[in-house]
Design an enzyme around this catalytic site. Structure first.
Site, PDB file in Angstrom:
ATOM      1  CD  GLU A   1      54.366  42.389  49.806  1.00  0.00           C
ATOM      2  OE1 GLU A   1      54.919  42.788  50.841  1.00  0.00           O
ATOM      3  OE2 GLU A   1      53.121  42.337  49.673  1.00  0.00           O
TER       4      GLU A   1
ATOM      5  CG  ASP B   1      56.165  34.281  43.643  1.00  0.00           C
ATOM      6  OD1 ASP B   1      56.229  33.297  44.405  1.00  0.00           O
ATOM      7  OD2 ASP B   1      55.240  34.439  42.825  1.00  0.00           O
TER       8      ASP B   1
ATOM      9  CB  SER C   1      56.143  22.598  43.933  1.00  0.00           C
ATOM     10  OG  SER C   1      56.083  23.972  43.781  1.00  0.00           O
TER      11      SER C   1
ATOM     12  CD  GLU D   1      46.415  21.250  31.942  1.00  0.00           C
ATOM     13  OE1 GLU D   1      46.784  21.449  33.105  1.00  0.00           O
ATOM     14  OE2 GLU D   1      46.121  20.130  31.501  1.00  0.00           O
TER      15      GLU D   1
ATOM     16  CE  LYS E   1      50.829  27.498  39.398  1.00  0.00           C
ATOM     17  NZ  LYS E   1      50.380  28.104  40.660  1.00  0.00           N
TER      18      LYS E   1
ATOM     19  NE  ARG F   1      51.341  21.286  47.104  1.00  0.00           N
ATOM     20  CZ  ARG F   1      51.859  22.360  46.543  1.00  0.00           C
ATOM     21  NH1 ARG F   1      52.058  22.365  45.246  1.00  0.00           N
ATOM     22  NH2 ARG F   1      52.151  23.437  47.236  1.00  0.00           N
TER      23      ARG F   1
HETATM   24  P1  NAD Z   1      52.928  26.004  42.519  1.00  0.00           P
HETATM   25  O1  NAD Z   1      52.845  27.435  42.103  1.00  0.00           O
HETATM   26  O2  NAD Z   1      54.247  25.362  42.557  1.00  0.00           O
HETATM   27  O3  NAD Z   1      51.992  25.160  41.607  1.00  0.00           O
HETATM   28  C1  NAD Z   1      51.604  23.840  41.885  1.00  0.00           C
HETATM   29  C2  NAD Z   1      50.134  23.881  42.144  1.00  0.00           C
HETATM   30  O4  NAD Z   1      49.484  24.497  41.052  1.00  0.00           O
HETATM   31  C3  NAD Z   1      49.520  22.509  42.211  1.00  0.00           C
HETATM   32  O5  NAD Z   1      49.603  21.997  43.499  1.00  0.00           O
HETATM   33  C4  NAD Z   1      48.103  22.777  41.782  1.00  0.00           C
HETATM   34  O6  NAD Z   1      47.281  22.912  42.893  1.00  0.00           O
HETATM   35  C5  NAD Z   1      48.151  24.107  41.088  1.00  0.00           C
HETATM   36  N1  NAD Z   1      47.613  24.072  39.721  1.00  0.00           N
HETATM   37  C6  NAD Z   1      46.632  24.892  39.258  1.00  0.00           C
HETATM   38  N2  NAD Z   1      46.352  24.639  37.995  1.00  0.00           N
HETATM   39  C7  NAD Z   1      47.152  23.621  37.606  1.00  0.00           C
HETATM   40  C8  NAD Z   1      47.309  22.909  36.375  1.00  0.00           C
HETATM   41  N3  NAD Z   1      46.599  23.216  35.289  1.00  0.00           N
HETATM   42  N4  NAD Z   1      48.239  21.919  36.332  1.00  0.00           N
HETATM   43  C9  NAD Z   1      48.993  21.619  37.413  1.00  0.00           C
HETATM   44  N5  NAD Z   1      48.880  22.260  38.616  1.00  0.00           N
HETATM   45  C10 NAD Z   1      47.976  23.256  38.698  1.00  0.00           C
HETATM   46  O7  NAD Z   1      52.204  25.825  43.889  1.00  0.00           O
HETATM   47  P2  NAD Z   1      52.773  26.118  45.254  1.00  0.00           P
HETATM   48  O8  NAD Z   1      54.109  25.497  45.443  1.00  0.00           O
HETATM   49  O9  NAD Z   1      51.723  25.821  46.215  1.00  0.00           O
HETATM   50  O10 NAD Z   1      52.841  27.644  45.149  1.00  0.00           O
HETATM   51  C11 NAD Z   1      53.911  28.415  45.213  1.00  0.00           C
HETATM   52  C12 NAD Z   1      53.343  29.796  44.994  1.00  0.00           C
HETATM   53  O11 NAD Z   1      52.368  30.071  46.005  1.00  0.00           O
HETATM   54  C13 NAD Z   1      54.405  30.822  45.134  1.00  0.00           C
HETATM   55  O12 NAD Z   1      55.001  31.091  43.897  1.00  0.00           O
HETATM   56  C14 NAD Z   1      53.637  31.995  45.697  1.00  0.00           C
HETATM   57  O13 NAD Z   1      53.177  32.803  44.644  1.00  0.00           O
HETATM   58  C15 NAD Z   1      52.492  31.376  46.410  1.00  0.00           C
HETATM   59  N6  NAD Z   1      52.748  31.455  47.849  1.00  0.00           N
HETATM   60  C16 NAD Z   1      52.400  32.619  48.445  1.00  0.00           C
HETATM   61  C17 NAD Z   1      52.640  32.796  49.796  1.00  0.00           C
HETATM   62  C18 NAD Z   1      52.213  34.084  50.434  1.00  0.00           C
HETATM   63  O14 NAD Z   1      52.464  34.272  51.619  1.00  0.00           O
HETATM   64  N7  NAD Z   1      51.575  34.984  49.704  1.00  0.00           N
HETATM   65  C19 NAD Z   1      53.242  31.773  50.552  1.00  0.00           C
HETATM   66  C20 NAD Z   1      53.586  30.587  49.898  1.00  0.00           C
HETATM   67  C21 NAD Z   1      53.337  30.450  48.548  1.00  0.00           C
END
Ligand code: NAD
Length: 328
Positions: free
Chosen positions: A30, A32, A76, A117, A119, A140
């Site tokens: 939701e 995203d 990110s 890798e 995630k 972070r």
């Molecule tokens: P991101 O999705 O941009 O990814 C970056 C993060 O991925 C890094 O900080 C790291 O912790 C992690 N990661 C895990 N495995 C990794 C690997 N092998 N290499 C590099 N990084 C790795 O992270 P973000 O900006 O924190 O997340 C955004 C996502 O979080 C959104 O797309 C959404 O799905 C979710 N989100 C959800 C809500 C919600 O209310 N549900 C709110 C904010 C964000």
């Protein structure tokens, strides 16, 4: 413009609950969906509000923790929701490499090769070692400054407290996670069962009482070196070897490809085997291996151009909790 204000306010509220309070209000899917609509509207109108979540990494810091300024920013990741978007990312990478090679014919970049890798879905960790000793661990945060959670991170048995590299300062990044088997076991005994493994890990690491963190028996995987005094790596393989040699836990599902079609095959395999893993993943990360290419591609305000997260469909993360409650 009203629509833009509404989405920005809504996403900022979700971010606060997700990053700062560790209690998400909506599913990632939701979140995203609204985020993608906002990105499209910003591109269409050429307007970006100053507090737009598309311009920032992470969330606000919690009070009570000592702030830690990262030696190198934590980013990110750019996202691909399907193979088509992943191909567009790859086309962009090739275009930028070709442009660079046209400008620098005497020292061209190699053809792009890829590391794939998992995630991991937990909490980002940034560990600082000075002369071989773990001296700080941080979240972070907003990418520039995180919360110091050294006492909490020290409860993770797979985090080395000392490492063989003793020649200065190094910052290592990874993900703190809660294994699903540990979550299931925890929930059979806990007065308040945890909703899912991500919240289990993130909530425990940002808890002011390290005894609470210890009771969650967390784990971690490491995947990046953000900063290292006097050490240079030619590519991802060298950096990962350095991590392994310094006793960091590196995930075994790490593969390398020179052919992009092999990357997409590997993604399908990971998605299929995902439910057999003892930890949550929400996708895979594809990274260009060569470090000179990474430098040439550089970064946007928010993410590196040399990496992309391929997101899987959200999994039913409450399954374990439900099956546990049936057993008790
Ligand atoms: P991101 O999705 O941009 O990814 C970056 C993060 O991925 C890094 O900080 C790291 O912790 C992690 N990661 C895990 N495995 C990794 C690997 N092998 N290499 C590099 N990084 C790795 O992270 P973000 O900006 O924190 O997340 C955004 C996502 O979080 C959104 O797309 C959404 O799905 C979710 N989100 C959800 C809500 C919600 O209310 N549900 C709110 C904010 C964000």
């Amino acid at each position: 413009m009203d629509q833009m204000h509404t989405w920005v306010a809504e996403l900022n509220k979700y971010n606060y609950h997700y990053y700062t309070l560790d209690t998400p209000l909506v599913s990632d899917k939701e979140y995203d969906a609204i985020y993608d609509k906002l990105v499209a509207l910003e591109a269409e109108t050429g307007t970006v509000l100053p507090d737009s979540p598309t311009q920032r990494v992470g969330g606000e810091l919690l009070k009570g923790f000592t702030p830690h300024r990262h030696l190198a920013p934590l980013w990110s990741l750019d996202k691909a929701q399907n193979i088509e978007q992943l191909r567009s990312w790859n086309v962009r990478v090739h275009r930028l490499v070709n442009e660079y090679n046209t400008r620098n014919p005497e020292n061209p970049l190699p053809d792009p090769c890829y590391a794939v890798e998992l995630k991991y879905d937990g909490l980002t960790l940034n560990l600082t070692y000075r002369d071989g000793v773990l001296v700080q661990a941080a979240t972070r945060g907003n990418g520039v400054t995180g919360e110091g959670i050294l006492a909490q991170v020290k409860t993770i048995k797979s985090v080395p407290l000392t490492i063989p590299f003793e020649d200065g300062v190094i910052e290592v990044q990874g993900e703190g996670i809660m294994n699903l088997s540990v979550l299931a076991d925890y929930n059979t005994r806990a007065a308040e069962p945890l909703k899912n493994a991500r919240n289990g890990a993130a909530g425990a690491l940002r808890n002011l009482n390290p005894k609470t963190t210890a009771s969650r028996r967390l784990n971690a995987f490491f995947y990046n070196i953000g900063y290292a005094d006097g050490v240079e790596f030619a590519d991802h393989q060298e950096m990962m070897d350095f991590l392994r040699n310094n006793r960091f836990k590196v995930n075994p599902y790490l593969t390398y490809y020179s052919n992009f079609d092999d990357v997409t095959e590997q993604l399908a395999e990971i998605e299929e085997s995902r439910s057999g893993l003892d930890y949550l993943i929400d996708g895979a990360v594809i990274k260009i291996t060569d470090f000179r290419t990474r430098e040439a591609l550089g970064y946007t305000d928010k993410f590196p151009r040399w990496a992309v997260a391929y997101k899987f469909e959200a999994e039913e993360t409450t399954t374990i909790l439900e099956s546990v409650s049936w057993n008790v």
